[in-house]
Scaffold this motif. Structure first.
Motif, PDB file in Angstrom:
ATOM      1  N   HIS A 103       0.822  -1.213   0.000  1.00 20.30           N
ATOM      2  CA  HIS A 103       0.000   0.000   0.000  1.00 20.30           C
ATOM      3  C   HIS A 103       0.858   1.265   0.000  1.00 20.30           C
ATOM      4  CE1 HIS A 103      -3.673  -2.318   0.685  1.00 20.30           C
ATOM      5  NE2 HIS A 103      -3.016  -3.009   1.595  1.00 20.30           N
ATOM      6  N   GLU A 104       2.163   1.083  -0.163  1.00 20.23           N
ATOM      7  CA  GLU A 104       3.067   2.228  -0.159  1.00 20.23           C
ATOM      8  C   GLU A 104       3.489   2.588  -1.580  1.00 20.23           C
ATOM      9  OE1 GLU A 104       6.396   1.147   2.202  1.00 20.23           O
ATOM     10  OE2 GLU A 104       5.193   0.488   3.919  1.00 20.23           O
ATOM     11  N   ASN A 105       3.971   3.788  -1.742  1.00 20.58           N
ATOM     12  CA  ASN A 105       4.577   4.192  -3.007  1.00 20.58           C
ATOM     13  C   ASN A 105       6.018   3.683  -3.014  1.00 20.58           C
ATOM     14  OD1 ASN A 105       2.241   5.493  -3.700  1.00 20.58           O
ATOM     15  ND2 ASN A 105       2.956   7.537  -3.142  1.00 20.58           N
ATOM     16  N   ARG A 106       6.287   2.694  -3.874  1.00 18.92           N
ATOM     17  CA  ARG A 106       7.606   2.068  -3.888  1.00 18.92           C
ATOM     18  C   ARG A 106       8.076   1.875  -5.322  1.00 18.92           C
ATOM     19  NH1 ARG A 106       7.471  -3.006   0.188  1.00 18.92           N
ATOM     20  NH2 ARG A 106       9.718  -2.929  -0.252  1.00 18.92           N
ATOM     21  N   GLU A 107       9.371   1.940  -5.510  1.00 10.90           N
ATOM     22  CA  GLU A 107       9.954   1.747  -6.831  1.00 10.90           C
ATOM     23  C   GLU A 107      10.186   0.263  -7.082  1.00 10.90           C
ATOM     24  OE1 GLU A 107      13.528   3.683  -9.527  1.00 10.90           O
ATOM     25  OE2 GLU A 107      13.777   3.535  -7.362  1.00 10.90           O
ATOM     26  N   PHE A 108       9.943  -0.162  -8.325  1.00 10.42           N
ATOM     27  CA  PHE A 108      10.116  -1.565  -8.693  1.00 10.42           C
ATOM     28  C   PHE A 108      10.790  -1.641 -10.058  1.00 10.42           C
ATOM     29  CE2 PHE A 108       8.008  -5.329 -10.869  1.00 10.42           C
ATOM     30  CZ  PHE A 108       8.869  -6.274 -10.321  1.00 10.42           C
ATOM     31  N   ASN A 109      11.901  -2.377 -10.121  1.00 11.58           N
ATOM     32  CA  ASN A 109      12.631  -2.558 -11.379  1.00 11.58           C
ATOM     33  C   ASN A 109      12.162  -3.852 -12.041  1.00 11.58           C
ATOM     34  OD1 ASN A 109      14.341  -0.257 -11.038  1.00 11.58           O
ATOM     35  ND2 ASN A 109      15.517  -1.421  -9.531  1.00 11.58           N
ATOM     36  N   THR A 110      11.501  -3.732 -13.175  1.00 16.21           N
ATOM     37  CA  THR A 110      10.959  -4.909 -13.849  1.00 16.21           C
ATOM     38  C   THR A 110      12.033  -5.617 -14.656  1.00 16.21           C
ATOM     39  OG1 THR A 110      10.334  -3.936 -15.982  1.00 16.21           O
ATOM     40  CG2 THR A 110       8.839  -3.552 -14.129  1.00 16.21           C
ATOM     41  N   ASN A 163       6.837   3.098 -10.563  1.00 14.91           N
ATOM     42  CA  ASN A 163       6.469   3.468  -9.198  1.00 14.91           C
ATOM     43  C   ASN A 163       5.142   2.811  -8.843  1.00 14.91           C
ATOM     44  OD1 ASN A 163       8.701   5.229  -8.614  1.00 14.91           O
ATOM     45  ND2 ASN A 163       7.769   6.736  -9.991  1.00 14.91           N
ATOM     46  N   LEU A 164       5.181   1.879  -7.914  1.00 10.77           N
ATOM     47  CA  LEU A 164       3.964   1.211  -7.469  1.00 10.77           C
ATOM     48  C   LEU A 164       3.201   2.135  -6.520  1.00 10.77           C
ATOM     49  CD1 LEU A 164       5.285  -2.409  -6.738  1.00 10.77           C
ATOM     50  CD2 LEU A 164       4.382  -1.471  -8.870  1.00 10.77           C
ATOM     51  N   PHE A 165       1.881   2.182  -6.699  1.00 10.17           N
ATOM     52  CA  PHE A 165       1.063   3.034  -5.838  1.00 10.17           C
ATOM     53  C   PHE A 165      -0.291   2.359  -5.645  1.00 10.17           C
ATOM     54  CE2 PHE A 165       0.274   4.199 -10.205  1.00 10.17           C
ATOM     55  CZ  PHE A 165      -1.108   4.364 -10.280  1.00 10.17           C
ATOM     56  N   GLY A 166      -1.008   2.794  -4.648  1.00  5.84           N
ATOM     57  CA  GLY A 166      -2.306   2.179  -4.379  1.00  5.84           C
ATOM     58  C   GLY A 166      -2.121   0.844  -3.700  1.00  5.84           C
ATOM     59  N   SER A 167      -2.886  -0.148  -4.147  1.00  6.27           N
ATOM     60  CA  SER A 167      -2.819  -1.485  -3.556  1.00  6.27           C
ATOM     61  C   SER A 167      -2.420  -2.496  -4.622  1.00  6.27           C
ATOM     62  CB  SER A 167      -4.186  -1.864  -2.959  1.00  6.27           C
ATOM     63  OG  SER A 167      -4.177  -3.182  -2.478  1.00  6.27           O
ATOM     64  N   ASP A 168      -1.307  -3.195  -4.403  1.00  3.09           N
ATOM     65  CA  ASP A 168      -0.820  -4.188  -5.355  1.00  3.09           C
ATOM     66  C   ASP A 168      -0.330  -5.419  -4.604  1.00  3.09           C
ATOM     67  OD1 ASP A 168      -1.012  -2.576  -7.823  1.00  3.09           O
ATOM     68  OD2 ASP A 168       0.542  -1.370  -6.868  1.00  3.09           O
ATOM     69  N   LEU A 169      -0.585  -6.583  -5.186  1.00  2.00           N
ATOM     70  CA  LEU A 169      -0.082  -7.826  -4.640  1.00  2.00           C
ATOM     71  C   LEU A 169       1.341  -8.029  -5.145  1.00  2.00           C
ATOM     72  CD1 LEU A 169      -1.245 -10.163  -2.895  1.00  2.00           C
ATOM     73  CD2 LEU A 169      -1.764 -11.345  -5.033  1.00  2.00           C
ATOM     74  N   VAL A 170       2.293  -8.172  -4.220  1.00  2.00           N
ATOM     75  CA  VAL A 170       3.697  -8.274  -4.613  1.00  2.00           C
ATOM     76  C   VAL A 170       4.401  -9.361  -3.802  1.00  2.00           C
ATOM     77  CG1 VAL A 170       3.852  -5.834  -5.252  1.00  2.00           C
ATOM     78  CG2 VAL A 170       4.478  -6.537  -2.925  1.00  2.00           C
ATOM     79  N   PHE A 171       5.486  -9.880  -4.372  1.00  2.00           N
ATOM     80  CA  PHE A 171       6.409 -10.733  -3.643  1.00  2.00           C
ATOM     81  C   PHE A 171       7.589  -9.873  -3.212  1.00  2.00           C
ATOM     82  CE2 PHE A 171       4.228 -13.964  -6.179  1.00  2.00           C
ATOM     83  CZ  PHE A 171       4.079 -14.997  -5.258  1.00  2.00           C
ATOM     84  N   THR A 172       8.035 -10.074  -1.974  1.00  2.00           N
ATOM     85  CA  THR A 172       9.208  -9.367  -1.491  1.00  2.00           C
ATOM     86  C   THR A 172      10.219 -10.368  -0.941  1.00  2.00           C
ATOM     87  OG1 THR A 172       8.381  -9.081   0.781  1.00  2.00           O
ATOM     88  CG2 THR A 172       7.797  -7.375  -0.848  1.00  2.00           C
ATOM     89  N   SER A 173      11.473  -9.957  -0.920  1.00  2.00           N
ATOM     90  CA  SER A 173      12.534 -10.729  -0.288  1.00  2.00           C
ATOM     91  C   SER A 173      13.466  -9.729   0.377  1.00  2.00           C
ATOM     92  CB  SER A 173      13.293 -11.572  -1.313  1.00  2.00           C
ATOM     93  OG  SER A 173      14.303 -12.342  -0.694  1.00  2.00           O
ATOM     94  N   GLU A 174      13.670  -9.934   1.691  1.00  2.00           N
ATOM     95  CA  GLU A 174      14.477  -9.001   2.477  1.00  2.00           C
ATOM     96  C   GLU A 174      13.971  -7.578   2.302  1.00  2.00           C
ATOM     97  OE1 GLU A 174      18.522  -9.794   1.344  1.00  2.00           O
ATOM     98  OE2 GLU A 174      18.601 -11.645   2.527  1.00  2.00           O
TER      99      GLU A 174
END
Length: 521
Positions: free
Chosen positions: A161-168, A175-186
Motif C-alpha cells: 500500500h506504499e509508493n515504492r519503486e520496482f525494477n521490472t 512506481n507502485l502506488f495504491g494497492s498491489d499484490l507483490v512478492f518481497t525478499s528481504e
C-alpha cells in the motif's frame, strides 16, 4: 493469443485440414483469424482455460480423437527449507515453489521446444525462462523463474500500500502506488504478482540454480494491474481470466521433464502452500432443463457423452472440472451442449412478421437508425463546431462568439468528426468500426442553407460472430448493405487515406456521406 496449427496437430490423431479445424473452433466459440498457419485467437473473459494448447485440445476432443498424454516427471521430490510467508491467502490460496539446479552444458532445444520459438517468431531469453514461457503456452499455467542466488532467505507475498519503486525484468523502473499484490525478499519487491518479475532476481543465460514459482491468484486480484502500469504480459492475460487451481503439480512435473530433456538435474526440492481446498462444483443431471433451455430433444446418452468428452465427470451428479471456473448452473451446461451441436444446427421455429419495405419511408431518422443498428452499426453524436484548419470552405459559417475559440466554424461535412471517432476507438483496440451520424449541415452562399446528412464510416472486421469474424469491411459490404433497400451506393463510396489520421492500424477505411433526400421515396 497465437496458436500454431502444427502444434495443435501433434495432439489430434485425425489430422484435420486447417480450414476444417478453423470451422470447429468457431463452432466452439473460439473466434480467430488465420495468418501463415497461425491461429490468432480471441477469448471471452470467462474462458481462461482455453489460453493454451491443452485447453483448446480439451474442447476439440468432442470432434476428434485427441491425445493429451504429455511426458511429465515421475520421480519424487525432497522437501525444501524455503521460508515463505503468505500475508494475502484470500488472494493467493495456493502456491508451490520448485527449487531446481542443473549442472554441465544445456543441449540444443528439442523439436517441440525449438518449434515454439521458430513457428511463433518468438525471441529466446534463457533456459529457465524459455521453459517457463513454453509451459504456459502448452498448459495455460504461468510460472515465474527466479535466479536462486539472487533472492534472499525469505519470500513474502503481501499487499503493498506504499509508493515504492520496482525494477521490472524489462529493464524499466515503475512506481507502485495504491494497492498491489507483490512478492518481497528481504523487504525488497522482487515480483509484481501475476504480471511481471523483477530485474534484480531474473534468470540469465548463466543461471544454473533456479526457484520456480507456480501460483493461483484470484482473477480480481490481478485484473487492471497490467493496464495500471502499462505492462501487458502473457501471465496477466491468463491470470485475469482464471487459471486451474489444481494443476500445479502436473505443471511443475512437466517443467522438470523439459529441463531433464536438455540438462543434468542435480537438485529437486518442492514447497507447497495451501490456504484452502478448492471448491468442487457438482450440478444436477437435469436433462429436461437443458432441453427446455435449448428447445432440443437430446437423449440422455448423448448428453452424457458430450459432457464427458469436454472433461466433465458424469454419474448421478455432474462434476465440473477444476479448470472450468465459468460453469456454475444449468444454463452454463446448456451452453456447452449448444457449442457441441452448433447453434446453426439447432432447429428453429418460424415466426411471421410484416414484410419490410424495400425503400426507406419519409420518417427518415428513426427508420434509418433502425436499419443501421440492426446491421451492427453504432450511432454517434458529434459536436457541430470545428476548427478553422478543417473548415477551409468559403461556404462555411463562422461563429462570432464561440464557446471554444479553437472551434469557431460550423461543420460542412461529417467526415472529420467520424474520422476522429474511428481513431479514438482504434487507439482503444476496437477492431470493428461501424459508425454512423445523422446531423444537419449548415452552409452560407448568399442565403443560409440547411441540409440533413447521413455519414457512415467502416473499417476492420465485419463483426464478432462466427460468420463475420474473419471477413473485412470493404466497398462490397457497403454495396450489399444498401442493396437491401434498393439503393445504389457505389458512386458515393470513398476510401480514406490513412495518412490523414494518427493510428497504427492498417485496415482500409471507407466512408459515405449522403443528403437525406437521396434516400427518400
Amino acid at each position: 493469443m497465437k496458436i500454431a496449427y502444427k502444434h495443435l496437430l501433434r495432439f489430434i490423431k485425425d489430422k484435420p485440414e486447417i480450414k476444417e479445424l478453423s470451422d470447429k473452433l468457431f463452432q466452439l466459440g473460439h473466434e480467430h483469424e488465420i495468418n501463415d498457419f497461425i491461429f490468432d485467437m480471441e477469448f471471452t473473459p470467462n474462458r481462461g482455460d482455453c489460453l493454451s494448447l491443452m485447453g483448446l485440445i480439451r474442447d476439440l476432443n468432442v470432434f476428434y480423437k485427441t491425445d493429451t498424454d504429455i511426458p511429465i516427471y515421475q520421480g519424487k521430490f525432497s522437501p525444501t527449507s524455503l521460508n515463505f510467508v503468505n500475508q494475502a491467502p484470500e488472494k493467493c490460496p495456493l502456491i508451490s515453489f520448485l527449487n531446481i539446479e542443473i549442472s554441465g552444458s544445456i543441449s540444443a532445444y528439442k523439436d517441440y521446444l525449438e518449434d515454439y520459438f521458430h513457428d511463433l517468431k518468438l525471441n529466446k531469453n534463457n533456459f529457465f525462462t524459455d521453459i517457463s514461457n513454453y509451459v504456459a503456452y502448452e498448459m495455460g499455467q504461468p510460472t515465474h523463474s527466479y535466479d536462486y542466488s539472487k533472492i534472499g532467505k525469505d519470500i513474502t507475498l503481501l499487499e503493498n500500500h506504499e509508493n515504492r519503486e520496482f525494477n521490472t525484468l524489462l529493464g524499466n523502473s515503475i512506481n507502485l502506488f495504491g494497492s498491489d499484490l507483490v512478492f518481497t525478499s528481504e523487504n525488497k519487491i522482487i515480483n509484481l504478482s501475476g504480471v511481471i518479475g523483477g530485474n534484480d532476481t531474473a534468470c540469465n543465460k548463466e543461471t544454473k540454480h533456479a526457484l520456480i514459482e507456480c501460483a493461483y491468484f484470484t482473477p480480481e486480484s490481478i485484473i487492471g494491474k497490467s493496464v495500471k502500469y502499462n505492462l501487458h504480459s502473457d501471465a496477466s492475460h491468463k491470470f485475469e481470466r482464471g487459471t486451474d487451481p489444481d494443476c500445479h503439480e502436473k505443471v511443475l512435473r512437466r517443467f522438470i521433464q523439459i529441463v531433464n530433456d536438455h540438462a543434468n538435474i542435480t537438485k529437486l526440492e518442492l514447497y507447497e502452500y495451501t490456504a484452502t481446498n478448492t471448491k468442487q462444483i457438482r450440478l444436477d443431471f437435469d436433462l429436461n432443463k437443458v432441453n427446455n433451455i435449448l428447445g432440443t430433444n437430446i437423449s440422455s446418452d448423448d448428453y452424457k457423452k458430450y459432457l464427458q468428452k469436454l472433461g466433465f465427470d458424469v454419474d448421478k451428479k455432474i462434476e465440473v472440472p477444476s479448470y472450468r471456473s465459468d460453469i456454475n448452473h444449468q444454463n452454463d451446461l446448456a451452453e456447452e451442449i449448444a457449442r457441441v451441436i452448433g447453434y446453426d444446427n439447432i432447429l428453429t421455429s418460424s415466426i411471421k412478421i410484416s414484410q419490410r419495405q424495400k425503400k426507406l419511408p419519409q420518417a427518415f431518422d428513426n427508420n434509418l437508425r433502425n436499419f443501421l443498428t440492426c446491421h451492427g452499426f453504432n450511432e454517434v453524436v458529434n459536436f457541430p463546431f470545428t476548427t478553422p484548419a478543417i473548415e477551409k470552405n468559403n461556404k462555411s459559417i463562422t461563429v462570432d462568439n464561440p464557446l471554444d475559440s479553437n472551434r469557431s466554424y460550423i461543420r460542412t461535412s461529417l467526415k472529420d468528426s467520424l474520422l476522429s471517432n474511428l481513431v479514438f476507438n482504434e487507439n482503444r483496440q476496437k477492431d470493428s468500426i461501424k459508425f454512423f451520424e445523422i446531423s444537419d449541415i449548415y452552409t452560407f452562399d448568399e442565403v443560409l442553407k440547411k441540409e440533413k446528412r447521413l455519414g457512415i464510416i467502416i473499417s476492420g472486421k465485419r463483426g464478432h460472430n462466427h460468420k463475420e469474424f474473419s471477413m473485412k469491411l470493404d466497398k462490397n459490404y457497403f454495396v450489399e448493405l444498401f442493396e437491401t433497400i434498393d439503393f445504389d451506393i457505389s458512386k458515393h463510396i470513398i476510401q480514406i487515406d490513412r495518412k490523414e489520421i494518427n493510428s497504427k492500424i492498417k485496415n482500409p477505411i471507407f466512408f459515405i456521406e449522403l443528403k437525406a433526400d437521396e434516400l427518400y421515396d
